[in-house]
Design an enzyme around this catalytic site. Sequence first.
Site, PDB file in Angstrom:
ATOM      1  N   SER A 149       0.919  -1.144   0.082  1.00 38.19           N
ATOM      2  CA  SER A 149       0.129  -0.201   0.079  1.00 38.19           C
ATOM      3  C   SER A 149       0.900   1.325   0.021  1.00 38.19           C
ATOM      4  O   SER A 149       2.169   1.231   0.329  1.00 38.19           O
ATOM      5  CB  SER A 149      -0.936   0.008   1.181  1.00 38.19           C
ATOM      6  OG  SER A 149      -1.581   1.360   1.433  1.00 38.19           O
ATOM      7  N   TYR A 162      -2.521  -0.473  10.374  1.00 38.84           N
ATOM      8  CA  TYR A 162      -2.485  -0.848   9.043  1.00 38.84           C
ATOM      9  C   TYR A 162      -1.425  -0.354   8.385  1.00 38.84           C
ATOM     10  O   TYR A 162      -0.567  -1.167   7.687  1.00 38.84           O
ATOM     11  CB  TYR A 162      -3.903   0.018   8.375  1.00 38.84           C
ATOM     12  CG  TYR A 162      -3.649  -0.513   6.912  1.00 38.84           C
ATOM     13  CD1 TYR A 162      -4.233  -1.670   6.655  1.00 38.84           C
ATOM     14  CD2 TYR A 162      -3.290   0.174   5.613  1.00 38.84           C
ATOM     15  CE1 TYR A 162      -4.890  -1.991   5.066  1.00 38.84           C
ATOM     16  CE2 TYR A 162      -3.582  -0.054   4.455  1.00 38.84           C
ATOM     17  CZ  TYR A 162      -4.202  -1.086   4.142  1.00 38.84           C
ATOM     18  OH  TYR A 162      -4.425  -1.433   2.710  1.00 38.84           O
TER      19      TYR A 162
END
Length: 258
Positions: A149, A162
């Site tokens: 990501s 995350y």
Amino acid sequence: MTGSTSLFDLEGRLALVTGSSRGLGNALARGLARHGVRVILHGRDQAQLDGEAQAISDETGVEVHTTSFDVTDSESVRTALDDLLERVGVPDILVNNAGLQRRAPFNEYDPADWDTVLASNLSSVFYVSRSLTPAMSERGSGKVVNLGSVQSKLARQTIAPYSASKGGVAMLTQGMAADLARFNIQVNCISPGYFKTDMNTALWQDPAFNDWVEARTPAQRWGSLDELLGTLIYLCSDASAFVSGQNIFVDGGMTSVV
């Protein structure tokens, strides 16, 4: 077929894409199928998997299989993938896509949610890869593509766990590449920017956040899921035979600017 085209030819190869019953994983699996790859869909809802498998097979004409297991349970992963290897064969391609998001300010973050995010996003990559790469190693070839990501590199409020998990995926990719290259297995990471996925629905439907993404991204827009396929095809093909341990950001330029 010309030599330059054959470098990207994936016809007849076999790919397992985790978390592919819907969302980003489903788009990646469907994109591979459109390029002649036999795909193995993964998820927890067998009825949904069966429906998606039929839809992809009807659209592309390729062979589609399914497997269902909990990516956060190492024993479940091992048992299911032992069965898969016996039933379908050794995948040429593994795409570690499964993952989730839990948002909260750091000082309010529930430790149980931390455990869930790390297990789903990072430990799962280890469990699934560790169960499949021995067979790839024995064969002497394989492609592993992990999904990172922009949060593998950038932090943002309310998603510290995350970010930690995706930073871990980027470094696990490098560690896997270091150990597996001698078996002709290339391991790389694709790190998407902001794409309109199921996981991000609340974000792209929020006018203020949408405006922030468009202003923060040099391309001035969200990404389309199809725009991940070129990088995926490259990393799954012979064109990337000497590329390993890399983290490629597909983010409209977001991580390149301040």
